[in-house]
Write an enzyme that holds these catalytic residues in place. Sequence first.
Site, PDB file in Angstrom:
ATOM      1  N   CYS A  76      13.518  11.523   6.229  1.00 22.59           N
ATOM      2  CA  CYS A  76      13.232  11.058   7.491  1.00 22.59           C
ATOM      3  C   CYS A  76      14.410  11.065   8.386  1.00 22.59           C
ATOM      4  O   CYS A  76      14.334  11.645   9.425  1.00 22.59           O
ATOM      5  CB  CYS A  76      12.889   9.392   7.675  1.00 22.59           C
ATOM      6  SG  CYS A  76      13.978   8.471   6.547  1.00 22.59           S
ATOM      7  N   GLU A  89       9.306   2.021  10.905  1.00 23.88           N
ATOM      8  CA  GLU A  89      10.412   2.973  10.346  1.00 23.88           C
ATOM      9  C   GLU A  89       9.698   4.429  10.312  1.00 23.88           C
ATOM     10  O   GLU A  89       8.773   4.562   9.625  1.00 23.88           O
ATOM     11  CB  GLU A  89      10.790   2.544   8.883  1.00 23.88           C
ATOM     12  CG  GLU A  89      11.516   1.386   8.731  1.00 23.88           C
ATOM     13  CD  GLU A  89      12.831   1.056   9.438  1.00 23.88           C
ATOM     14  OE1 GLU A  89      13.370   2.250   9.659  1.00 23.88           O
ATOM     15  OE2 GLU A  89      13.470   0.167   9.295  1.00 23.88           O
ATOM     16  N   LYS A 103       0.861  -1.184  -0.048  1.00 22.48           N
ATOM     17  CA  LYS A 103       0.024  -0.013   0.148  1.00 22.48           C
ATOM     18  C   LYS A 103       0.787   1.335  -0.063  1.00 22.48           C
ATOM     19  O   LYS A 103       1.574   1.618   0.904  1.00 22.48           O
ATOM     20  CB  LYS A 103      -0.974  -0.108   1.306  1.00 22.48           C
ATOM     21  CG  LYS A 103      -2.292   0.497   1.114  1.00 22.48           C
ATOM     22  CD  LYS A 103      -2.370   2.135   0.490  1.00 22.48           C
ATOM     23  CE  LYS A 103      -1.880   3.047   1.790  1.00 22.48           C
ATOM     24  NZ  LYS A 103      -1.749   4.316   1.229  1.00 22.48           N
ATOM     25  N   GLU A 150       9.352  17.192  14.035  1.00 22.33           N
ATOM     26  CA  GLU A 150       9.885  17.025  12.649  1.00 22.33           C
ATOM     27  C   GLU A 150       9.102  17.981  11.680  1.00 22.33           C
ATOM     28  O   GLU A 150       7.828  17.598  11.604  1.00 22.33           O
ATOM     29  CB  GLU A 150       9.522  15.445  12.128  1.00 22.33           C
ATOM     30  CG  GLU A 150      10.063  15.085  10.809  1.00 22.33           C
ATOM     31  CD  GLU A 150       9.758  13.614  10.643  1.00 22.33           C
ATOM     32  OE1 GLU A 150       8.647  13.224  10.674  1.00 22.33           O
ATOM     33  OE2 GLU A 150      10.691  13.022   9.811  1.00 22.33           O
TER      34      GLU A 150
HETATM   35  P1  NAD Z   1       2.201   9.027   6.907  1.00 23.61           P
HETATM   36  O1  NAD Z   1       2.066   8.280   8.166  1.00 23.61           O
HETATM   37  O2  NAD Z   1       1.153  10.115   6.732  1.00 23.61           O
HETATM   38  O3  NAD Z   1       1.863   7.766   5.743  1.00 23.61           O
HETATM   39  C1  NAD Z   1       2.497   6.641   5.481  1.00 23.61           C
HETATM   40  C2  NAD Z   1       1.605   5.662   5.046  1.00 23.61           C
HETATM   41  O4  NAD Z   1       0.531   5.008   5.986  1.00 23.61           O
HETATM   42  C3  NAD Z   1       1.037   6.119   3.733  1.00 23.61           C
HETATM   43  O5  NAD Z   1       0.955   4.991   2.840  1.00 23.61           O
HETATM   44  C4  NAD Z   1      -0.442   6.024   4.262  1.00 23.61           C
HETATM   45  O6  NAD Z   1      -1.485   6.047   3.150  1.00 23.61           O
HETATM   46  C5  NAD Z   1      -0.636   5.050   5.253  1.00 23.61           C
HETATM   47  N1  NAD Z   1      -1.516   5.267   6.367  1.00 23.61           N
HETATM   48  C6  NAD Z   1      -1.901   6.455   6.662  1.00 23.61           C
HETATM   49  N2  NAD Z   1      -2.965   6.259   7.668  1.00 23.61           N
HETATM   50  C7  NAD Z   1      -2.965   4.852   7.900  1.00 23.61           C
HETATM   51  C8  NAD Z   1      -3.829   4.049   8.797  1.00 23.61           C
HETATM   52  N3  NAD Z   1      -4.657   4.546   9.805  1.00 23.61           N
HETATM   53  N4  NAD Z   1      -3.270   2.814   8.619  1.00 23.61           N
HETATM   54  C9  NAD Z   1      -2.530   2.125   8.044  1.00 23.61           C
HETATM   55  N5  NAD Z   1      -1.749   2.852   7.149  1.00 23.61           N
HETATM   56  C10 NAD Z   1      -2.103   4.271   6.991  1.00 23.61           C
HETATM   57  O7  NAD Z   1       3.708   9.525   6.473  1.00 23.61           O
HETATM   58  P2  NAD Z   1       4.018  10.181   5.007  1.00 23.61           P
HETATM   59  O8  NAD Z   1       3.533  11.783   5.285  1.00 23.61           O
HETATM   60  O9  NAD Z   1       3.769   9.351   4.046  1.00 23.61           O
HETATM   61  O10 NAD Z   1       5.719  10.054   4.997  1.00 23.61           O
HETATM   62  C11 NAD Z   1       6.626  10.994   5.899  1.00 23.61           C
HETATM   63  C12 NAD Z   1       6.978  10.290   7.374  1.00 23.61           C
HETATM   64  O11 NAD Z   1       7.464   9.128   7.056  1.00 23.61           O
HETATM   65  C13 NAD Z   1       7.854  11.296   7.891  1.00 23.61           C
HETATM   66  O12 NAD Z   1       7.606  11.334   9.170  1.00 23.61           O
HETATM   67  C14 NAD Z   1       9.078  10.497   7.844  1.00 23.61           C
HETATM   68  O13 NAD Z   1      10.291  10.650   8.776  1.00 23.61           O
HETATM   69  C15 NAD Z   1       8.753   9.017   7.792  1.00 23.61           C
HETATM   70  N6  NAD Z   1       9.736   8.235   7.040  1.00 23.61           N
HETATM   71  C16 NAD Z   1      10.567   7.398   7.630  1.00 23.61           C
HETATM   72  C17 NAD Z   1      11.301   6.637   7.264  1.00 23.61           C
HETATM   73  C18 NAD Z   1      12.283   5.600   7.669  1.00 23.61           C
HETATM   74  O14 NAD Z   1      13.090   4.987   7.326  1.00 23.61           O
HETATM   75  N7  NAD Z   1      12.353   5.878   9.067  1.00 23.61           N
HETATM   76  C19 NAD Z   1      11.693   6.858   5.575  1.00 23.61           C
HETATM   77  C20 NAD Z   1      10.916   7.507   4.991  1.00 23.61           C
HETATM   78  C21 NAD Z   1       9.810   8.255   5.819  1.00 23.61           C
END
Ligand code: NAD
Length: 500
Positions: free
Chosen positions: A294, A260, A185, A393
């Site tokens: 991230c 992550e 997803k 962040e």
């Molecule tokens: P997000 O948490 O908004 O979304 C991540 C994913 O989760 C998306 O596919 C989203 O559709 C899905 N999602 C949202 N609500 C959900 C739910 N209730 N249940 C299941 N899935 C759900 O994050 P984002 O805005 O897409 O990405 C940015 C964040 O990701 C930042 O905080 C960044 O630091 C983090 N990130 C971490 C890493 C790492 O390796 N640690 C790498 C890249 C990004």
Amino acid sequence: MAFPIPSRQLFIDGEWREPIKRNRIPIINPATEETVGDIPAANAEDVEAAVSAARKALKRNKGRDWAATSGAHRARYLRAIAAKVSERKDHFVKLETMDSGKPLDEVALDIDDVSTCSEYFAGQAEALDDKQKYPVKLPMDRFKSHVLRQPIGVVGLISPWNYPLLMATWKIAPALAAGCTAVLKPSELASVTCLEFGEVCNEVGLPPGVLNILSGLGPDAGAPLVSHPDVDKIAFTGSSATGSKVMGSAAQLVKPVTLELGGKSPIIVFEDNDLDIAAEWAIFGCFWTNGQICSATSRLLVHESIAAEFVDRLVKWTEKIKISDPFEEGCRLGPVISKGQYDKIMKYISTAKSEGATISCGGSRPEHLKKGYYIEPTIVTDISTSMQIWREEVFGPVLCVKTFSSEDEAIELANDTEYGLAAAVFSKDLDRCERVTKALEVGAVWVNCSQPCFCHAPWGGVKRSGFGRELGEWGIENYLNIKQVTSDISDEPWGWYKSP
Ligand code: NAD
């Protein structure tokens, strides 16, 4: 940008299927704010179909087609995927650049990494065959024990938008290497290349259902995937807030998760550096990927004796960054992903100002770009540790600067955060670098650099940045169950009870 955006459906059981409710989500080009196409929006019924296809693929022919075959067999598919992505590199690079707003040169590196990562985990799949029946030494000669490594089963893979296809590959490649079947997803904000990946799966003849791809909103498609009783594990990359929800939902079924999550990583610059070398790494560590990393080292701690001079160099380097349409040659900073992110980042900057911080450079929309979600690379000084911009962040091109006077103070400030993803330390004194590295509460430390990331080394955080390690030889373990097999090799009766 004159190329067609493919119109795809959901990728389920090796076929393109229209979402049951026929909903679609617009694709917005962040550089122009124009809608350029749409992607399918899955809901719980589509999740049901995808999970069932993945389960069928896991069990087909009693697992002999996939889950119970050799790692070497699965490696052939991963190598074919790597080759196919390389062959189609231009196609993926164009689509990803448009969809994510990342500079074309960066995306080209990301797509190369997709192939490298697939190749790497092909190697891990082959290596898995040699690790099977791993002997365990026991203290009783009568018994012999070994360990089997078997795929966890059907896995749900949820990924973010900042490295759309690469973050997905960090999960797909080890999951497939391990013999799992999967439902991916991707983020609703950038799913185009992940959907294109379905075509690659079919072209290399991946058995239907081994990988299913469902674009859609988090609550509609992500949440039902996490709570589905027939999904054996969730690997999630995204924000800490969503990660916490995912963990809560998975906990209801005692389902394993790897998380992550976000970060607020420090970069410590001691007084004994070449200031220009350190300054370039410092801005790269925060402004690469349009500041949406991230592991962005967005909290700069600089020794007070060089602080004024260093900030001056940082500003000079930052003013040289080419901000433009991501397709323009030499672009080094494109737009952030969406209007929502743009507004959020601008709000962080205005709150910082109102709390008394100084904007030493940037802080606004670039004057020459009237459309698109562009934000100038921004350096914030006169920071106190209670400020929101120092603690939270931002996930945009914003670097905060604070001074320190001693090594101990630098470590204390670096660790004073709820996050623990990464950190960087700059000094010519390598003993000092080693001391600081050991003291930092994070999952990755860069010494005299920031951000280089290789799929051969482990990746993941501590504290609220999550747990579990992706990549490297540790990455495949996320998708394996360890099964102990212990045999009685003696012909003698056990003799615990009186024989009848
Ligand atoms: P997000 O948490 O908004 O979304 C991540 C994913 O989760 C998306 O596919 C989203 O559709 C899905 N999602 C949202 N609500 C959900 C739910 N209730 N249940 C299941 N899935 C759900 O994050 P984002 O805005 O897409 O990405 C940015 C964040 O990701 C930042 O905080 C960044 O630091 C983090 N990130 C971490 C890493 C790492 O390796 N640690 C790498 C890249 C990004």
